[in-house]
Design a protein around this motif. Structure first.
Motif, PDB file in Angstrom:
ATOM      1  N   ASN A 208      -3.038  -1.421   2.561  1.00  0.00           N
ATOM      2  CA  ASN A 208      -1.802  -0.799   2.135  1.00  0.00           C
ATOM      3  C   ASN A 208      -1.792  -0.568   0.620  1.00  0.00           C
ATOM      4  OD1 ASN A 208       0.757   0.155   2.835  1.00  0.00           O
ATOM      5  ND2 ASN A 208       1.684  -1.701   1.985  1.00  0.00           N
ATOM      6  N   GLU A 209      -2.173  -1.604  -0.089  1.00  0.00           N
ATOM      7  CA  GLU A 209      -2.206  -1.572  -1.547  1.00  0.00           C
ATOM      8  C   GLU A 209      -3.198  -0.513  -2.043  1.00  0.00           C
ATOM      9  OE1 GLU A 209      -0.191  -3.827  -3.226  1.00  0.00           O
ATOM     10  OE2 GLU A 209      -0.798  -2.890  -5.120  1.00  0.00           O
ATOM     11  N   ALA A 210      -4.363  -0.447  -1.404  1.00  0.00           N
ATOM     12  CA  ALA A 210      -5.377   0.532  -1.815  1.00  0.00           C
ATOM     13  C   ALA A 210      -4.834   1.951  -1.667  1.00  0.00           C
ATOM     14  CB  ALA A 210      -6.648   0.354  -0.994  1.00  0.00           C
ATOM     15  N   ALA A 211      -4.112   2.181  -0.575  1.00  0.00           N
ATOM     16  CA  ALA A 211      -3.540   3.510  -0.358  1.00  0.00           C
ATOM     17  C   ALA A 211      -2.485   3.819  -1.413  1.00  0.00           C
ATOM     18  CB  ALA A 211      -2.937   3.598   1.042  1.00  0.00           C
ATOM     19  N   LEU A 212      -1.708   2.807  -1.780  1.00  0.00           N
ATOM     20  CA  LEU A 212      -0.684   2.997  -2.814  1.00  0.00           C
ATOM     21  C   LEU A 212      -1.330   3.340  -4.152  1.00  0.00           C
ATOM     22  CD1 LEU A 212       1.916   0.134  -2.209  1.00  0.00           C
ATOM     23  CD2 LEU A 212       2.251   2.604  -1.967  1.00  0.00           C
ATOM     24  N   ILE A 213      -2.408   2.616  -4.469  1.00  0.00           N
ATOM     25  CA  ILE A 213      -3.094   2.865  -5.738  1.00  0.00           C
ATOM     26  C   ILE A 213      -3.663   4.285  -5.762  1.00  0.00           C
ATOM     27  CG2 ILE A 213      -5.040   2.164  -7.201  1.00  0.00           C
ATOM     28  CD1 ILE A 213      -4.572  -0.719  -6.183  1.00  0.00           C
ATOM     29  N   ALA A 214      -4.240   4.698  -4.636  1.00  0.00           N
ATOM     30  CA  ALA A 214      -4.782   6.059  -4.540  1.00  0.00           C
ATOM     31  C   ALA A 214      -3.676   7.093  -4.745  1.00  0.00           C
ATOM     32  CB  ALA A 214      -5.459   6.254  -3.193  1.00  0.00           C
ATOM     33  N   ALA A 215      -2.531   6.822  -4.112  1.00  0.00           N
ATOM     34  CA  ALA A 215      -1.416   7.762  -4.214  1.00  0.00           C
ATOM     35  C   ALA A 215      -0.932   7.861  -5.652  1.00  0.00           C
ATOM     36  CB  ALA A 215      -0.274   7.318  -3.298  1.00  0.00           C
ATOM     37  N   ARG A 216      -0.872   6.719  -6.305  1.00  0.00           N
ATOM     38  CA  ARG A 216      -0.391   6.693  -7.679  1.00  0.00           C
ATOM     39  C   ARG A 216      -1.301   7.501  -8.608  1.00  0.00           C
ATOM     40  NH1 ARG A 216       0.162   0.921  -8.220  1.00  0.00           N
ATOM     41  NH2 ARG A 216       1.604   0.751  -6.481  1.00  0.00           N
ATOM     42  N   SER A 217      -2.611   7.455  -8.300  1.00  0.00           N
ATOM     43  CA  SER A 217      -3.493   8.259  -9.148  1.00  0.00           C
ATOM     44  C   SER A 217      -3.695   9.654  -8.555  1.00  0.00           C
ATOM     45  CB  SER A 217      -4.829   7.534  -9.366  1.00  0.00           C
ATOM     46  OG  SER A 217      -5.266   6.951  -8.165  1.00  0.00           O
ATOM     47  N   GLU A 218      -2.758   9.998  -7.688  1.00  0.00           N
ATOM     48  CA  GLU A 218      -2.690  11.346  -7.117  1.00  0.00           C
ATOM     49  C   GLU A 218      -3.982  11.794  -6.462  1.00  0.00           C
ATOM     50  OE1 GLU A 218      -0.766  14.080  -9.694  1.00  0.00           O
ATOM     51  OE2 GLU A 218       1.011  12.810  -9.716  1.00  0.00           O
ATOM     52  N   GLU A 219      -4.590  10.892  -5.751  1.00  0.00           N
ATOM     53  CA  GLU A 219      -5.781  11.279  -5.008  1.00  0.00           C
ATOM     54  C   GLU A 219      -5.435  11.386  -3.538  1.00  0.00           C
ATOM     55  OE1 GLU A 219      -9.523   9.574  -6.084  1.00  0.00           O
ATOM     56  OE2 GLU A 219      -8.667   8.959  -8.010  1.00  0.00           O
ATOM     57  N   THR A 220      -6.233  12.184  -2.839  1.00  0.00           N
ATOM     58  CA  THR A 220      -5.892  12.440  -1.442  1.00  0.00           C
ATOM     59  C   THR A 220      -6.622  11.499  -0.493  1.00  0.00           C
ATOM     60  OG1 THR A 220      -7.591  14.134  -1.423  1.00  0.00           O
ATOM     61  CG2 THR A 220      -5.317  14.862  -1.758  1.00  0.00           C
ATOM     62  N   GLN A 221      -7.603  10.781  -1.003  1.00  0.00           N
ATOM     63  CA  GLN A 221      -8.343   9.847  -0.165  1.00  0.00           C
ATOM     64  C   GLN A 221      -8.505   8.519  -0.879  1.00  0.00           C
ATOM     65  OE1 GLN A 221     -11.897  12.181   0.515  1.00  0.00           O
ATOM     66  NE2 GLN A 221     -11.324  12.373   2.675  1.00  0.00           N
ATOM     67  N   VAL A 222      -8.586   7.462  -0.068  1.00  0.00           N
ATOM     68  CA  VAL A 222      -8.778   6.132  -0.642  1.00  0.00           C
ATOM     69  C   VAL A 222     -10.272   5.887  -0.823  1.00  0.00           C
ATOM     70  CG1 VAL A 222      -8.297   3.676  -0.361  1.00  0.00           C
ATOM     71  CG2 VAL A 222      -6.731   5.361   0.606  1.00  0.00           C
ATOM     72  N   THR A 223     -10.667   5.439  -1.997  1.00  0.00           N
ATOM     73  CA  THR A 223     -12.081   5.202  -2.271  1.00  0.00           C
ATOM     74  C   THR A 223     -12.340   3.718  -2.538  1.00  0.00           C
ATOM     75  OG1 THR A 223     -11.904   5.399  -4.658  1.00  0.00           O
ATOM     76  CG2 THR A 223     -12.192   7.449  -3.422  1.00  0.00           C
ATOM     77  N   MET A 224     -13.621   3.398  -2.656  1.00  0.00           N
ATOM     78  CA  MET A 224     -14.011   2.010  -2.909  1.00  0.00           C
ATOM     79  C   MET A 224     -13.327   1.459  -4.150  1.00  0.00           C
ATOM     80  SD  MET A 224     -15.739  -0.239  -1.389  1.00  0.00           S
ATOM     81  CE  MET A 224     -16.108  -1.938  -1.729  1.00  0.00           C
ATOM     82  N   GLN A 225     -13.195   2.311  -5.145  1.00  0.00           N
ATOM     83  CA  GLN A 225     -12.544   1.884  -6.383  1.00  0.00           C
ATOM     84  C   GLN A 225     -11.120   1.382  -6.116  1.00  0.00           C
ATOM     85  OE1 GLN A 225     -12.666   5.191  -9.084  1.00  0.00           O
ATOM     86  NE2 GLN A 225     -11.827   3.941 -10.737  1.00  0.00           N
ATOM     87  N   HIS A 226     -10.411   2.104  -5.271  1.00  0.00           N
ATOM     88  CA  HIS A 226      -9.042   1.705  -4.940  1.00  0.00           C
ATOM     89  C   HIS A 226      -9.027   0.386  -4.176  1.00  0.00           C
ATOM     90  CE1 HIS A 226      -8.614   6.320  -4.983  1.00  0.00           C
ATOM     91  NE2 HIS A 226      -8.257   5.840  -6.179  1.00  0.00           N
ATOM     92  N   PHE A 227      -9.993   0.259  -3.279  1.00  0.00           N
ATOM     93  CA  PHE A 227     -10.057  -0.991  -2.521  1.00  0.00           C
ATOM     94  C   PHE A 227     -10.337  -2.171  -3.439  1.00  0.00           C
ATOM     95  CE2 PHE A 227     -10.943   1.680   1.298  1.00  0.00           C
ATOM     96  CZ  PHE A 227      -9.894   1.202   2.064  1.00  0.00           C
ATOM     97  N   GLU A 228     -11.268  -1.945  -4.379  1.00  0.00           N
ATOM     98  CA  GLU A 228     -11.607  -3.051  -5.285  1.00  0.00           C
ATOM     99  C   GLU A 228     -10.417  -3.452  -6.134  1.00  0.00           C
ATOM    100  OE1 GLU A 228     -15.203  -1.864  -7.232  1.00  0.00           O
ATOM    101  OE2 GLU A 228     -16.429  -2.485  -5.517  1.00  0.00           O
ATOM    102  N   ALA A 229      -9.690  -2.450  -6.601  1.00  0.00           N
ATOM    103  CA  ALA A 229      -8.493  -2.753  -7.394  1.00  0.00           C
ATOM    104  C   ALA A 229      -7.485  -3.530  -6.544  1.00  0.00           C
ATOM    105  CB  ALA A 229      -7.881  -1.475  -7.923  1.00  0.00           C
ATOM    106  N   ALA A 230      -7.345  -3.110  -5.292  1.00  0.00           N
ATOM    107  CA  ALA A 230      -6.381  -3.773  -4.405  1.00  0.00           C
ATOM    108  C   ALA A 230      -6.800  -5.220  -4.147  1.00  0.00           C
ATOM    109  CB  ALA A 230      -6.270  -3.000  -3.090  1.00  0.00           C
ATOM    110  N   ILE A 231      -8.096  -5.422  -3.919  1.00  0.00           N
ATOM    111  CA  ILE A 231      -8.582  -6.782  -3.665  1.00  0.00           C
ATOM    112  C   ILE A 231      -8.349  -7.661  -4.886  1.00  0.00           C
ATOM    113  CG2 ILE A 231     -10.662  -8.170  -3.264  1.00  0.00           C
ATOM    114  CD1 ILE A 231     -11.654  -5.907  -1.432  1.00  0.00           C
ATOM    115  N   ASP A 232      -8.658  -7.107  -6.060  1.00  0.00           N
ATOM    116  CA  ASP A 232      -8.425  -7.878  -7.287  1.00  0.00           C
ATOM    117  C   ASP A 232      -6.965  -8.286  -7.402  1.00  0.00           C
ATOM    118  OD1 ASP A 232     -10.993  -7.787  -7.998  1.00  0.00           O
ATOM    119  OD2 ASP A 232     -10.801  -6.216  -9.518  1.00  0.00           O
TER     120      ASP A 232
END
Ligand code: ADP
Ligand code: ZN
Length: 440
Positions: A208-232
């Motif tokens: 959920n968090e990864a998707a939110l981070i992706a949305a905030r940076s206005e991207e249309t897909q969730v990437t590994m970077q977003h997942f890593e940020a969410a995990i952190d």
């Protein structure tokens, strides 16, 4: 007492086949053993005749025991969805609030009557109503004993934090709900490896968090970077709650638990190990070794001695293989101390104390009089000597199998859970007979 009655009612959700938002077993992942156990329980409940014929009380409830966020509530809902047995579901935190915690004074006052009310309700469900109460808790030992009597919550079903495979399965569920830039199985595998100690709830959060981070940076897909940020981010939150263990701690736990596993393997009278895991369990023990429950009511001196050595195996492994000891053996040492006092001063296993047996106090550490200071001193000395002797033997055993021990520990770090066949691969067949794992 209408007020309290309402409190109980408010905390209880009636679940049945016709509830909206039905949940099924496929929505709960990474806990197949628990699912199986719960289904067996349901099966029993659907065949109450058997119980009646045996003249025993039909169980009306089960406690789901496990750390918060492991899916106890979800599983209870899924059980209702699958089985068609109506359930009363008491969710984890409510349950705990009602029956334990808060301040001692309030617990005594309020909870006792709430508790009684619940018990009356449970006892009041006619045997024919087939209503089942499921409640989740992470601390069964502090629940009121009255709750655990036959006909109440007389069944405990445990649910652990998921291992790496379990986490992968749970990730698969939640990855389906978001848009990712790669094959979901690419992610489920990698993310599972990055999240030891995470519960199902944490994993749902990561996605959920990864998707939110992706949305905030206005991207249309969730990437590994977003997942890593969410995990952190989630690890940050968990660390505050002290739930995630560091890499170093994980290593210590792996070597500690490998110590139990390997000593148990090579001690003839020790109970064979079912599985050993370094997935953190709740609050107390970090790692956890599960043994075949000893069904014998009588234990021999040899069995108790080997059990003592196996229990000391964790500490001994830390010392021999890591050259450093941690606080991780506290619980083991407490057990060993209790066990040894019992052998010396209760079971008549010690030559110096001889065939005297003193009643134990409840804490298991101190024996009750009658004995004088002199006998007391002998007991203390003998207990110390026995434990030292057992420890020396354990250290020797571990030195003998040092390389295999390290291999097991490293395998444990990689796989998180090892079963008997994994052990046999490294250690060879156990030189003594393995008892079949017993089911209840
Ligand atoms: P508990 O009752 O053990 O505290 P919950 O059942 O309330 O945990 O879990 C909270 C949420 O976390 C669930 O609604 C679900 O979204 C997710 N979750 C937890 N465990 C699992 C699991 N094993 N499989 C899938 N989702 C899970
Ligand atoms: Zn231990």
């Amino acid at each position: 007492n209408q007020g309290i009655f309402n409190i109980v009612k408010a905390h209880v959700t009636k679940m049945d086949k016709n509830s909206k938002n039905k949940v099924f077993f496929k929505d709960v992942a990474g806990c197949d053993e628990t699912k199986q156990e719960i289904m067996e329980f349901v099966h029993f409940l659907k065949n109450p005749k058997k119980y009646e014929e045996l003249g025993t009380k039909i169980p009306k409830g089960a406690l789901l025991v496990g750390p918060p966020g492991t899916g106890k509530t979800l599983l209870a809902k899924a059980t209702a969805g699958e089985s068609g047995v109506p359930f009363l579901l008491i969710s984890g935190s409510d349950f705990m609030e009602m029956f334990v915690g808060i301040g001692p004074a309030r617990v005594q006052m309020m909870n006792e009557s709430t508790l009684n009310q619940l018990l009356v309700e449970m006892d009041g469900f006619g045997t024919t109503s087939g209503v089942v109460v499921l409640a989740g808790t992470n601390k069964p030992d502090i629940l009121d004993k009255a709750l655990l009597r036959p006909g109440r919550f007389d069944r405990q079903i445990t649910i652990d934090k998921p291992d790496i495979k379990g986490r992968e399965q749970i990730f698969r569920i939640y990855l389906k709900k978001i848009k990712v830039d790669n094959d979901p199985s690419f992610y489920s595998e990698r993310l599972a490896a990055l999240t030891p100690g995470f519960t199902g709830a944490d994993i749902a959060n990561v996605c959920n968090e990864a998707a939110l981070i992706a949305a905030r940076s206005e991207e249309t897909q969730v990437t590994m970077q977003h997942f890593e940020a969410a995990i952190d981010r989630i690890i940050g939150g968990l660390e505050k709650k002290n739930k995630v263990i560091s890499k170093l701690e994980r290593r210590t736990v792996a070597y500690h638990d490998a110590g139990h596993a390997v000593t148990g393997w090579f001690l003839e009278h020790a109970e064979p190990l079912l599985k050993v895991t370094i997935v953190p369990h709740g609050t107390a023990a970090l790692g956890f070794a599960q043994y075949v429950p000893n069904e014998n009511l009588l234990m021999t001196k040899e069995q108790l001695f080997d059990m003592t050595c196996m229990t000391l195996g964790g500490r001994a492994s830390e010392e021999v293989l890591l050259g450093k000891i941690s606080t991780g053996a506290q619980n083991d040492l407490e057990k060993v101390t209790k066990m040894t006092y019992a052998q010396v001063a209760v079971y008549g296993f010690n030559d110096k104390v001889n065939l005297l047996s003193f009643p134990q106090r409840e804490d298991g550490f101190e024996m009750m009089k009658p004995y004088g200071n002199k006998t007391g001193a002998i007991i203390d000395t003998e207990v110390r000597e026995w434990i030292s002797k057992a420890y020396e033997g354990t250290v020797e055993l571990i030195k003998e199998h040092k390389d295999q021990m390290a291999q097991i520990a490293e395998l444990l770090l990689e796989k998180e859970v090892l079963h008997q066949d994994d052990l046999a691969q490294v250690l060879g067949e156990r030189p003594f007979k393995l008892t079949e794992p017993t089911n209840y």
